[in-house]
Motif scaffolding. Sequence first.
Motif, PDB file in Angstrom:
ATOM      1  N   GLY B 127     -10.094  65.112  76.938  1.00  0.00           N
ATOM      2  CA  GLY B 127     -10.100  65.670  75.579  1.00  0.00           C
ATOM      3  C   GLY B 127     -10.475  64.668  74.496  1.00  0.00           C
ATOM      4  O   GLY B 127     -10.273  64.934  73.317  1.00  0.00           O
ATOM      5  N   MET B 128     -11.007  63.518  74.913  1.00  0.00           N
ATOM      6  CA  MET B 128     -11.407  62.508  73.928  1.00  0.00           C
ATOM      7  C   MET B 128     -12.899  62.627  73.647  1.00  0.00           C
ATOM      8  O   MET B 128     -13.728  62.292  74.496  1.00  0.00           O
ATOM      9  N   ALA B 129     -13.222  63.081  72.466  1.00  0.00           N
ATOM     10  CA  ALA B 129     -14.618  63.365  72.137  1.00  0.00           C
ATOM     11  C   ALA B 129     -15.406  62.098  71.823  1.00  0.00           C
ATOM     12  O   ALA B 129     -14.868  61.118  71.320  1.00  0.00           O
ATOM     13  N   HIS B 130     -16.678  62.173  72.140  1.00  0.00           N
ATOM     14  CA  HIS B 130     -17.659  61.176  71.713  1.00  0.00           C
ATOM     15  C   HIS B 130     -18.280  61.680  70.407  1.00  0.00           C
ATOM     16  O   HIS B 130     -18.052  62.827  70.015  1.00  0.00           O
ATOM     17  N   PRO B 131     -19.087  60.870  69.762  1.00  0.00           N
ATOM     18  CA  PRO B 131     -19.752  61.345  68.532  1.00  0.00           C
ATOM     19  C   PRO B 131     -20.475  62.678  68.743  1.00  0.00           C
ATOM     20  O   PRO B 131     -20.504  63.527  67.859  1.00  0.00           O
ATOM     21  N   SER B 132     -21.016  62.865  69.918  1.00  0.00           N
ATOM     22  CA  SER B 132     -21.706  64.116  70.219  1.00  0.00           C
ATOM     23  C   SER B 132     -20.793  65.337  70.025  1.00  0.00           C
ATOM     24  O   SER B 132     -21.237  66.395  69.576  1.00  0.00           O
ATOM     25  N   GLY B 133     -19.532  65.182  70.393  1.00  0.00           N
ATOM     26  CA  GLY B 133     -18.581  66.286  70.234  1.00  0.00           C
ATOM     27  C   GLY B 133     -18.380  66.648  68.771  1.00  0.00           C
ATOM     28  O   GLY B 133     -18.312  67.829  68.400  1.00  0.00           O
ATOM     29  N   TYR B 134     -18.295  65.622  67.931  1.00  0.00           N
ATOM     30  CA  TYR B 134     -18.119  65.889  66.499  1.00  0.00           C
ATOM     31  C   TYR B 134     -19.406  66.429  65.876  1.00  0.00           C
ATOM     32  O   TYR B 134     -19.375  67.263  64.991  1.00  0.00           O
ATOM     33  N   ARG B 135     -20.541  65.944  66.401  1.00  0.00           N
ATOM     34  CA  ARG B 135     -21.816  66.497  65.913  1.00  0.00           C
ATOM     35  C   ARG B 135     -21.935  67.978  66.290  1.00  0.00           C
ATOM     36  O   ARG B 135     -22.486  68.783  65.540  1.00  0.00           O
ATOM     37  N   LYS B 136     -21.426  68.314  67.446  1.00  0.00           N
ATOM     38  CA  LYS B 136     -21.433  69.722  67.859  1.00  0.00           C
ATOM     39  C   LYS B 136     -20.581  70.530  66.870  1.00  0.00           C
ATOM     40  O   LYS B 136     -20.990  71.604  66.414  1.00  0.00           O
ATOM     41  N   ALA B 137     -19.416  70.001  66.538  1.00  0.00           N
ATOM     42  CA  ALA B 137     -18.546  70.687  65.573  1.00  0.00           C
ATOM     43  C   ALA B 137     -19.277  70.869  64.232  1.00  0.00           C
ATOM     44  O   ALA B 137     -19.263  71.955  63.650  1.00  0.00           O
ATOM     45  N   ILE B 138     -19.941  69.823  63.786  1.00  0.00           N
ATOM     46  CA  ILE B 138     -20.627  69.866  62.486  1.00  0.00           C
ATOM     47  C   ILE B 138     -21.723  70.940  62.488  1.00  0.00           C
ATOM     48  O   ILE B 138     -21.856  71.718  61.555  1.00  0.00           O
ATOM     49  N   ARG B 139     -22.483  71.000  63.572  1.00  0.00           N
ATOM     50  CA  ARG B 139     -23.566  71.993  63.569  1.00  0.00           C
ATOM     51  C   ARG B 139     -22.992  73.422  63.681  1.00  0.00           C
ATOM     52  O   ARG B 139     -23.583  74.376  63.179  1.00  0.00           O
ATOM     53  N   LEU B 140     -21.817  73.552  64.286  1.00  0.00           N
ATOM     54  CA  LEU B 140     -21.193  74.876  64.333  1.00  0.00           C
ATOM     55  C   LEU B 140     -20.577  75.246  62.977  1.00  0.00           C
ATOM     56  O   LEU B 140     -20.532  76.422  62.617  1.00  0.00           O
ATOM     57  N   PHE B 141     -20.123  74.255  62.217  1.00  0.00           N
ATOM     58  CA  PHE B 141     -19.669  74.533  60.846  1.00  0.00           C
ATOM     59  C   PHE B 141     -20.856  75.079  60.034  1.00  0.00           C
ATOM     60  O   PHE B 141     -20.716  76.006  59.246  1.00  0.00           O
ATOM     61  N   ASP B 142     -22.015  74.466  60.235  1.00  0.00           N
ATOM     62  CA  ASP B 142     -23.230  74.940  59.535  1.00  0.00           C
ATOM     63  C   ASP B 142     -23.516  76.400  59.892  1.00  0.00           C
ATOM     64  O   ASP B 142     -23.820  77.211  59.029  1.00  0.00           O
ATOM     65  N   LEU B 143     -23.413  76.674  61.182  1.00  0.00           N
ATOM     66  CA  LEU B 143     -23.691  78.031  61.659  1.00  0.00           C
ATOM     67  C   LEU B 143     -22.719  79.025  61.027  1.00  0.00           C
ATOM     68  O   LEU B 143     -23.113  80.106  60.570  1.00  0.00           O
ATOM     69  N   ALA B 144     -21.443  78.659  60.995  1.00  0.00           N
ATOM     70  CA  ALA B 144     -20.416  79.535  60.426  1.00  0.00           C
ATOM     71  C   ALA B 144     -20.712  79.820  58.952  1.00  0.00           C
ATOM     72  O   ALA B 144     -20.629  80.965  58.499  1.00  0.00           O
ATOM     73  N   ASP B 145     -21.083  78.777  58.227  1.00  0.00           N
ATOM     74  CA  ASP B 145     -21.386  78.954  56.806  1.00  0.00           C
ATOM     75  C   ASP B 145     -22.579  79.877  56.606  1.00  0.00           C
ATOM     76  O   ASP B 145     -22.571  80.754  55.759  1.00  0.00           O
ATOM     77  N   LYS B 146     -23.600  79.660  57.412  1.00  0.00           N
ATOM     78  CA  LYS B 146     -24.821  80.448  57.255  1.00  0.00           C
ATOM     79  C   LYS B 146     -24.560  81.938  57.434  1.00  0.00           C
ATOM     80  O   LYS B 146     -25.075  82.759  56.691  1.00  0.00           O
ATOM     81  N   PHE B 147     -23.732  82.271  58.433  1.00  0.00           N
ATOM     82  CA  PHE B 147     -23.480  83.684  58.707  1.00  0.00           C
ATOM     83  C   PHE B 147     -22.147  84.174  58.156  1.00  0.00           C
ATOM     84  O   PHE B 147     -21.681  85.256  58.498  1.00  0.00           O
ATOM     85  N   ALA B 148     -21.542  83.341  57.292  1.00  0.00           N
ATOM     86  CA  ALA B 148     -20.276  83.698  56.648  1.00  0.00           C
ATOM     87  C   ALA B 148     -19.220  84.135  57.653  1.00  0.00           C
ATOM     88  O   ALA B 148     -18.529  85.134  57.468  1.00  0.00           O
ATOM     89  N   LEU B 149     -19.104  83.374  58.740  1.00  0.00           N
ATOM     90  CA  LEU B 149     -18.108  83.687  59.766  1.00  0.00           C
ATOM     91  C   LEU B 149     -16.913  82.738  59.643  1.00  0.00           C
ATOM     92  O   LEU B 149     -17.096  81.532  59.492  1.00  0.00           O
ATOM     93  N   PRO B 150     -15.711  83.288  59.717  1.00  0.00           N
ATOM     94  CA  PRO B 150     -14.528  82.429  59.686  1.00  0.00           C
ATOM     95  C   PRO B 150     -14.529  81.436  60.848  1.00  0.00           C
ATOM     96  O   PRO B 150     -15.143  81.690  61.887  1.00  0.00           O
ATOM     97  N   VAL B 151     -13.835  80.323  60.643  1.00  0.00           N
ATOM     98  CA  VAL B 151     -13.791  79.266  61.647  1.00  0.00           C
ATOM     99  C   VAL B 151     -12.359  79.096  62.164  1.00  0.00           C
ATOM    100  O   VAL B 151     -11.406  79.036  61.390  1.00  0.00           O
ATOM    101  N   LEU B 152     -12.256  79.031  63.481  1.00  0.00           N
ATOM    102  CA  LEU B 152     -10.965  78.791  64.126  1.00  0.00           C
ATOM    103  C   LEU B 152     -11.093  77.545  64.992  1.00  0.00           C
ATOM    104  O   LEU B 152     -12.019  77.443  65.797  1.00  0.00           O
ATOM    105  N   THR B 153     -10.203  76.580  64.806  1.00  0.00           N
ATOM    106  CA  THR B 153     -10.260  75.390  65.657  1.00  0.00           C
ATOM    107  C   THR B 153      -8.939  75.193  66.386  1.00  0.00           C
ATOM    108  O   THR B 153      -7.875  75.504  65.866  1.00  0.00           O
ATOM    109  N   PHE B 154      -9.043  74.675  67.596  1.00  0.00           N
ATOM    110  CA  PHE B 154      -7.864  74.320  68.390  1.00  0.00           C
ATOM    111  C   PHE B 154      -7.869  72.805  68.601  1.00  0.00           C
ATOM    112  O   PHE B 154      -8.860  72.259  69.105  1.00  0.00           O
ATOM    113  N   ILE B 155      -6.783  72.178  68.209  1.00  0.00           N
ATOM    114  CA  ILE B 155      -6.706  70.719  68.274  1.00  0.00           C
ATOM    115  C   ILE B 155      -5.831  70.293  69.447  1.00  0.00           C
ATOM    116  O   ILE B 155      -4.683  70.710  69.558  1.00  0.00           O
ATOM    117  N   ASP B 156      -6.399  69.475  70.320  1.00  0.00           N
ATOM    118  CA  ASP B 156      -5.640  68.934  71.449  1.00  0.00           C
ATOM    119  C   ASP B 156      -6.377  67.714  71.994  1.00  0.00           C
ATOM    120  O   ASP B 156      -7.210  67.820  72.894  1.00  0.00           O
TER     121      ASP B 156
END
Lengths: 304, 317
Positions: B127-156
Amino acid sequence: MALERWFRRQRPTRGDEGSPAGLWLKCPSCHAQIYRKDLVANLYLCPECDHHERMPVDARVAMLTDDGTFERWSGHILPVDSLEFVDTEPYAERLAAVQKKAERPDAIVTGAGEMLGERVAVAVMDFSFLGGSMGSVVGEELARAAERAAEEERAYVVVSASGGARMQEGALSLMQMAKTTVALEALTERRLPCITVLSDPTTGGVTASFATLGDLVVGEPGALICFAGPRVIQQTIKQDLPEGFQRSEFLLRKGMLDDVIPRRELKARLATYVRLLRGAPVDRERAAERVKVEKPELSRAAVL
Amino acid sequence: MPLSFEKPIDDLEARIRDMQSYAEEQQVDMGEEVALLENRLATLTRDTFANLSRWQRVQVARAPGRPTAVDYLEGVLDEFTELHGDRTLGDDPAVVGGLARLGDHSVVVIAQQKGRDTKENIHRNFGMAHPSGYRKAIRLFDLADKFALPVLTFIDTPGAYPGIAAEEQGQAWVIAESIQRMSRLGVAAVSVVIGEGGSGGALAIGVANRVLMLENAVYSVISPESCAAIRWRDAGAAPQAAEALRLTAPDLLEQGVIDEIVAEPIGGAHKDPAGAVANVKAAVSSAFEGLRGLDRAALLTQRRQRFRKLGRFTEAA
Ligand SMILES: [Zn+2]
């Protein structure tokens, strides 16, 4: 200013300048014996090899702002030990001791000033104060300075020096990463530049928040800049680390910094950045000043 | 394998099972005796979990068999569809992202995934992310904003991965960027700390309008082990460090770091994963419901204010 008076009163009568150990220092890079006064006069650069020694906050503020222009903003809020954190010593006692020594309530100084005529707000972290760690006060001072800079139409220049979040303040210290980040929005909304200077060392939660969120992010030569420290990484991967790993020059090559700027040129360069980002016309008279600070005549030559 | 303080509970459970199978074999009615023991078991479990030390909570948060992010993705959401990759460096298995439906609404989900067994743990890098994992999160935040979709995250996560490549690829930079990107979402965001909220690597996907936390989860600026090594110079002092760090859900609620505690079934989420998933589903649904009336500007302001005001200090006289 009552607080500063209080700190002055608390000051011990015997300063450490007088101690013989403080007179001569050994450069960690070239091992030359350096006369302390020479190091101070030389912007804390080794007179022999230009090694960038860590710089005290007041000297840093004096170096970055034009004479007589700095007006201090910070110092009106005090840290609290809300978790009553005790390790081998209570946090409250550590804090009191370092406050007395530093004559400031926490690990940061912020204020307004001019930088070769450019209106700026500056925030300088103090590594000598509990490793420059970011707790609620450091976070709040950074946030307030960003917001006030925005109100007063000033560019924001932050010099980081920190071991990361202040673990003695628990999860609230972690939350300062988010707080300092959202506070920068005030500048973004007014298109005011935020420039961060990462000095030695900048690590952990400070690197992973406001410090790398400047519009421009520059490093001082040789500075350790990282998320996880070299020791943690070595313990994790059990391998030797590459030469120069996590130092400014290494990160510049990896594309993480806009530039690595020698300290003598820092003020001039920052002023240029501010001027160019704000699209201001060149002031020919002042442009002549935009050169590096010359090496001073040293009182005594360094000896080997 | 039970946690050390679960041993008496485990023993009692074994006795009940024994008694039940004996009764079945011998065709005798031991219903009364079984009921008595079950009663004792319930009391013992409740008492044990009501009085967990902070260090014991850390162990529960990391317990084998505790539901992982993927269990929640499958149980809380419908039509979960994974989306891979960060478009720059690769696809980090420690971060799972995708599209899904929560009730009647589409959502973008981002989750930190530990393994459910050794093999998966290795694949997921614990469960220890590399920069790629955070970049994936960032691009999904972009996607959510574009389509006005709520975001749900699970932290572990124990934390962002400390390695050579991770540092070279700017681990600190991407975490900062992810914090900033999430704080700028123009849509409702809800985060749930389901196990371990390890430092900046956890906060990177935790800048939500509402932050929920499971009863036995922990969320800390540093792991108790690392804190002990630094502050006590003794990794064995982890229990004291856990105490000092005040990292449990009730601690964090009191500090204003989280907004709500999600109850776990008695005995912890690992005893009854389905029960834990059901509780999270109800809490997440009502958290989004509570944010439903807020428009883009109100969501941005609320989130910014929420994090801007965190911290404790006093004003000098
Ligand atoms: Zn030298």
